[in-house]
Design an enzyme around this catalytic site. Structure first.
Site, PDB file in Angstrom:
ATOM      1  N   ASP A 110     -86.591  20.613  14.359  1.00 46.71           N
ATOM      2  CA  ASP A 110     -86.083  20.745  12.998  1.00 46.71           C
ATOM      3  C   ASP A 110     -86.724  19.654  12.148  1.00 46.71           C
ATOM      4  O   ASP A 110     -86.596  18.469  12.471  1.00 46.71           O
ATOM      5  CB  ASP A 110     -84.551  20.590  13.021  1.00 46.71           C
ATOM      6  CG  ASP A 110     -83.859  21.485  12.033  1.00 46.71           C
ATOM      7  OD1 ASP A 110     -84.326  21.532  10.884  1.00 46.71           O
ATOM      8  OD2 ASP A 110     -82.858  22.123  12.399  1.00 46.71           O
ATOM      9  N   ASP A 212     -86.112  22.391   7.248  1.00 44.20           N
ATOM     10  CA  ASP A 212     -84.826  22.333   6.559  1.00 44.20           C
ATOM     11  C   ASP A 212     -85.011  22.364   5.038  1.00 44.20           C
ATOM     12  O   ASP A 212     -85.812  21.583   4.498  1.00 44.20           O
ATOM     13  CB  ASP A 212     -84.151  21.013   6.976  1.00 44.20           C
ATOM     14  CG  ASP A 212     -82.703  20.922   6.579  1.00 44.20           C
ATOM     15  OD1 ASP A 212     -81.891  21.661   7.147  1.00 44.20           O
ATOM     16  OD2 ASP A 212     -82.374  20.095   5.704  1.00 44.20           O
ATOM     17  N   GLU A 254     -86.596  27.146   5.818  1.00 42.23           N
ATOM     18  CA  GLU A 254     -85.264  27.545   5.357  1.00 42.23           C
ATOM     19  C   GLU A 254     -85.322  27.592   3.833  1.00 42.23           C
ATOM     20  O   GLU A 254     -85.468  26.567   3.176  1.00 42.23           O
ATOM     21  CB  GLU A 254     -84.207  26.523   5.807  1.00 42.23           C
ATOM     22  CG  GLU A 254     -82.804  26.971   5.454  1.00 42.23           C
ATOM     23  CD  GLU A 254     -81.771  25.834   5.423  1.00 42.23           C
ATOM     24  OE1 GLU A 254     -80.570  26.133   5.488  1.00 42.23           O
ATOM     25  OE2 GLU A 254     -82.164  24.659   5.314  1.00 42.23           O
ATOM     26  N   HIS A 328     -76.201  27.616  12.686  1.00 39.32           N
ATOM     27  CA  HIS A 328     -75.171  26.578  12.765  1.00 39.32           C
ATOM     28  C   HIS A 328     -74.421  26.362  11.452  1.00 39.32           C
ATOM     29  O   HIS A 328     -73.494  25.566  11.416  1.00 39.32           O
ATOM     30  CB  HIS A 328     -75.833  25.265  13.195  1.00 39.32           C
ATOM     31  CG  HIS A 328     -76.821  24.791  12.172  1.00 39.32           C
ATOM     32  ND1 HIS A 328     -78.004  25.458  11.922  1.00 39.32           N
ATOM     33  CD2 HIS A 328     -76.790  23.748  11.299  1.00 39.32           C
ATOM     34  CE1 HIS A 328     -78.645  24.838  10.942  1.00 39.32           C
ATOM     35  NE2 HIS A 328     -77.940  23.804  10.553  1.00 39.32           N
ATOM     36  N   ASP A 329     -74.847  27.023  10.387  1.00 40.45           N
ATOM     37  CA  ASP A 329     -74.170  26.896   9.089  1.00 40.45           C
ATOM     38  C   ASP A 329     -73.336  28.133   8.760  1.00 40.45           C
ATOM     39  O   ASP A 329     -72.674  28.160   7.720  1.00 40.45           O
ATOM     40  CB  ASP A 329     -75.204  26.746   7.957  1.00 40.45           C
ATOM     41  CG  ASP A 329     -75.992  25.456   8.029  1.00 40.45           C
ATOM     42  OD1 ASP A 329     -75.447  24.443   8.518  1.00 40.45           O
ATOM     43  OD2 ASP A 329     -77.163  25.458   7.593  1.00 40.45           O
TER      44      ASP A 329
HETATM   45  C1  NOJ Z   1     -79.535  22.884   5.924  1.00 35.23           C
HETATM   46  C2  NOJ Z   1     -79.000  22.702   7.308  1.00 35.23           C
HETATM   47  O1  NOJ Z   1     -79.053  23.919   7.991  1.00 35.23           O
HETATM   48  C3  NOJ Z   1     -77.594  22.162   7.168  1.00 35.23           C
HETATM   49  O2  NOJ Z   1     -76.894  22.146   8.387  1.00 35.23           O
HETATM   50  C4  NOJ Z   1     -77.683  20.790   6.549  1.00 35.23           C
HETATM   51  O3  NOJ Z   1     -76.389  20.306   6.305  1.00 35.23           O
HETATM   52  C5  NOJ Z   1     -78.467  20.814   5.253  1.00 35.23           C
HETATM   53  N1  NOJ Z   1     -79.652  21.596   5.309  1.00 35.23           N
HETATM   54  C6  NOJ Z   1     -78.868  19.420   4.871  1.00 35.23           C
HETATM   55  O4  NOJ Z   1     -79.847  18.958   5.761  1.00 35.23           O
END
Ligand code: NOJ
Length: 557
Positions: A110, A212, A254, A328-329
Site C-alpha cells: 500500500d 492510497d 484508489e 477494509h473501508d
Molecule cells: C483510504 C484508505 O483506504 C483508508 O483506510 C484511509 O483511512 C484513507 N485512505 C487515508 O489514508
C-alpha cells in the site's frame, strides 16, 4: 512477459500477466495473530499462505505494515522503510515475500503518499519552524482574515482540514485526521523522496503498489480543489518515468473521483500511468445525497447493473477495470448487497459470480471468500475506527439520535470489514490466543475458514472455482461484455464473447424465486462452468431461478 494477442476482432490488446490474476487483500491487523497480543502480524500471514495458495490467488495486497502510531491503523506512516513492531520486523517481511513467491504469490504494498503521520521525521522537522528545510514538504498557510483556519475546507474524517501549529502560528493541511498531515506534491524534494522509497521496495521484489487516495495528490487547497488537481496526471506520469516504466509491476490507484474518461487517462494504453484504478460508483450509488454513507438508500439492482455495464463498456477497448465488492473501508459484500440470513451462502456465491465473470482484475477482501458478515456491534464502545468515532461525535452534536447513528454504523462503518478473520470455531475464531483488538463476529462458530475448506459446497470453494476459471478461459479475461434485461429488477444477465466462445451469466439477485423469459439469442446449449445450486448446461426460452440462484454456461462454436 507481455505479448500482443489478437483477442477481439475489434481490438489489439497487449496481454499483461495481471489480466488473469486475482488479488487478495489482507488487512494485517485483523488477519492472523501469531504472538497472542491481539493484533494480527506478518508471521501470522506467513502461517496462512497455504490457505491462500489453496484459494488460488496470485497476489496479496497488504494494507500498510509500515512503522506507524496507528492513528488510522497504519494509513498514517512514520517510516516508509520500516515495519510497525506489532506487525513484526523487516526480516519477517522478507520472509513473507520469499515464501509467498515460492507459492507463485506476489506482494502488492500500500503506497500512502498523500500524507504521512505527524510522527514522520519529515513532519517533526517541518514543525521546528518556518526555516526548516522540510517545512515545505507539507502544506502550511497563515490564518484566515478572521484569525481562524485559512478556509473552510473539510477533512474527510470530519471537521476542519486545517490544524493550527501554535509554535509557528500557521495552519497545516490534513485531508484525513490531524495526525495525517498532507504532503506537498508541488515540492520536488517530496516527489524525489517518494520515488526513491518506491524504488527501494521494487528493487527488493515486491509485485506492485496499491496507491492510497492517489487522486488527491494534485490538490490546490487555496482553490478548495482536492481531487483531480491540474497537475495530478503530471505527477503520476513523472512517478511512472522514475519508478515503474521499466518494471513489470501491477499498480492500482484508489480514485474515488474517477470517471470513465479519466479512467482512460490513468489506465489507457497511450499513457499507461497505472495498470488500473478502483472506481466506487457502485458503492456511493447507495449513499444518501445529504448524509452520505451514514444513511443509505435501498438496494436497486437496475441502478447497480447500469453502473457495472457502464464501466464494462467504457473500458471495453482500452484501459482496464478492477472488480471488487468490498475492502477494509466498506461493509461486507454479503451484508450490503446479498442476504446475511437464510440465503447467505447462495447470495455470497452469486455476488462473486457476477463480479468475477466481468472483464477486469478481481479483488477479494479477506473473509469475503467465506461469506463473512458485518459486525454485530450494538454500542459505540465496540467501534474502534477513527472515522466512525469522529462522525459519532459530530452527528450526535448535530442532533442525530444515538440509535440512528448505530443503525448507520451497522450498515456502513469501516469496522464491519475489520473484525478478526475467523479461522476456526475456537474463541475469537482462533484469530488470537489473547484478546483481539476489536471484537470478533458473533457468528465465528459457523462462519470460519476451517469449516469452509472442509465443505466442498462452501463459498470458499466457489471462489476457488471462479479464480481457476479466469486462468483457464481467455473469454473470461478478454471477452466482449453485453448485458440484457437491463430493466429487470431481480435478474442480472450478461454474456462475454471472444471469437467462437461465449459465456452466459444468469443470476437471480433476490430472495424471491423468479421465472424469466430470455431474449432469443440467449437460448443456448453448452458446458456448465460454475453454479450455485446445480450445474446448468442449456437454456430454454423460459427459465426458473431459485432465491439467489446463478450459473454460467460456456458455448463454443
Ligand atoms: C483510504 C484508505 O483506504 C483508508 O483506510 C484511509 O483511512 C484513507 N485512505 C487515508 O489514508
Amino acid at each position: 512477459m507481455t505479448e500482443h494477442a489478437r483477442l477481439n476482432p475489434a481490438v489489439t490488446i497487449t496481454r499483461q500477466w495481471w489480466h488473469s490474476s486475482t488479488v487478495y487483500q489482507i488487512y494485517p491487523r485483523s488477519f492472523a495473530d501469531s504472538n497472542g497480543d491481539g493484533i494480527g502480524d506478518i508471521p501470522g500471514i506467513i502461517s496462512k499462505l497455504d490457505y491462500l495458495e489453496k484459494l488460488g490467488i496470485d497476489l496479496i495486497w497488504l494494507s500498510p505494515i509500515y512503522a506507524s502510531p496507528m492513528d488510522d491503523n497504519g494509513y498514517d506512516i512514520s517510516n516508509y522503510q520500516d515495519i510497525a513492531p506489532e506487525f513484526g520486523t523487516l526480516d519477517d517481511f522478507w520472509e513473507l515475500l520469499a515464501k509467498a513467491k515460492e507459492r507463485g504469490i506476489g506482494i502488492v504494498l500500500d503506497l500512502v503518499v498523500n500524507h504521512t503521520s505527524d510522527e514522520h521525521d519529515w513532519f517533526l522537522q517541518a514543525r521546528k519552524g518556518r526555516d526548516n528545510p522540510f517545512r515545505d514538504f507539507y502544506i502550511w498557510r497563515d490564518p484566515g482574515p478572521d484569525g481562524g483556519p485559512p478556509n473552510d475546507l473539510q477533512s474527510i474524517f470530519g471537521g476542519s482540514a486545517w490544524e493550527l501549529d501554535p509554535s509557528s502560528g500557521q495552519y497545516y493541511l490534513h485531508l484525513f485526521s490531524r495526525r495525517q498531515p498532507d504532503l506537498n506534491w508541488e515540492n520536488e524534494g517530496v516527489r524525489r523522496a517518494v520515488y526513491d522509497m518506491m524504488n527501494w521496495w521494487l528493487d527488493r521484489g515486491i509485485a506492485g503498489f496499491r496507491m492510497d487516495v492517489i487522486d488527491l495528490i494534485g490538490k490546490q487547497p487555496d482553490k478548495k480543489i482536492t481531487a483531480d488537481g491540474p497537475h495530478l496526471h503530471d505527477y503520476i506520469q513523472e512517478m511512472r518515468r522514475e519508478t515503474l516504466r521499466h518494471r513489470d509491476a501491477l499498480t492500482v490507484g484508489e480514485t474515488w473521483s474517477v470517471t470513465p474518461d479519466s479512467a482512460l487517462l490513468y489506465s489507457g494504453r497511450e499513457r499507461h500511468e497505472l495498470s488500473m484504478v478502483f472506481q466506487f460508483e457502485h458503492v456511493t450509488q447507495r449513499w444518501d445525497e445529504v448524509f452520505g454513507k451514514w444513511r443509505s438508500k435501498p438496494f436497486d439492482l437496475v441502478a447497480l447493473k447500469a453502473v457495472f455495464s457502464k464501466w464494462q463498456q467504457a473500458l471495453a477497448e482500452d484501459g482496464w477495470n478492477s472488480l471488487f465488492w468490498g475492502n477494509h473501508d466498506l461493509p461486507r459484500a454479503v451484508s450490503r448487497y446479498g442476504d446475511e440470513g437464510e440465503f447467505r451462502v447462495p447470495s455470497a456465491k452469486t455476488l462473486a459470480t457476477v463480479l468475477h465473470m466481468m472483464r477486469g482484475t478481481p479483488y477479494v477482501y479477506q473473509g469475503e471468500e467465506i461469506g463473512m458478515t458485518n459486525a454485530s456491534f450494538t454500542s459505540i464502545e465496540q467501534y474502534k475506527d477513527i472515522e466512525t468515532l469522529n462522525m459519532h461525535r459530530l452527528h450526535l452534536a448535530a442532533g442525530l439520535s444515538p440509535q440512528d447513528f448505530i443503525a448507520g454504523a451497522h450498515m456502513n462503518s469501516r469496522d464491519n470489514a475489520r473484525t478478526p478473520m475467523p479461522w476456526t470455531d475456537a474463541p475469537h475464531g482462533g484469530f488470537t490466543t489473547g484478546t483481539p483488538w476489536i471484537e470478533a463476529n458473533g457468528n465465528v462458530g459457523s462462519i470460519n475458514a476451517a469449516a469452509a475448506v472442509d465443505d466442498d459446497q462452501s463459498v470458499f470453494h466457489h471462489y476457488r472455482t471462479l479464480i481457476t476459471l479466469r486462468k483457464t478461459h481467455d473469454v473470461i479475461v478478454y471477452g466482449r461484455y453485453q448485458s440484457y434485461l437491463d430493466q429487470h429488477p431481480e435478474v442480472f444477465l450478461y454474456t462475454r464473447t471472444l471469437g467462437g466462445d461465449r459465456v452466459t451469466v444468469l443470476a437471480n439477485l433476490s430472495k424471491a424465486p423468479v421465472v424469466v423469459a430470455l431474449p432469443g439469442e440467449i437460448v443456448t446449449e453448452g458446458e456448465a462452468l460454475v453454479w450455485t445450486h446445480q450445474p446448468i448446461s442449456s437454456l430454454e426460452q423460459t427459465v426458473s431461478l431459485r432465491a439467489w440462484e446463478s450459473f454460467c454456461i460456456l458455448t463454443r462454436t
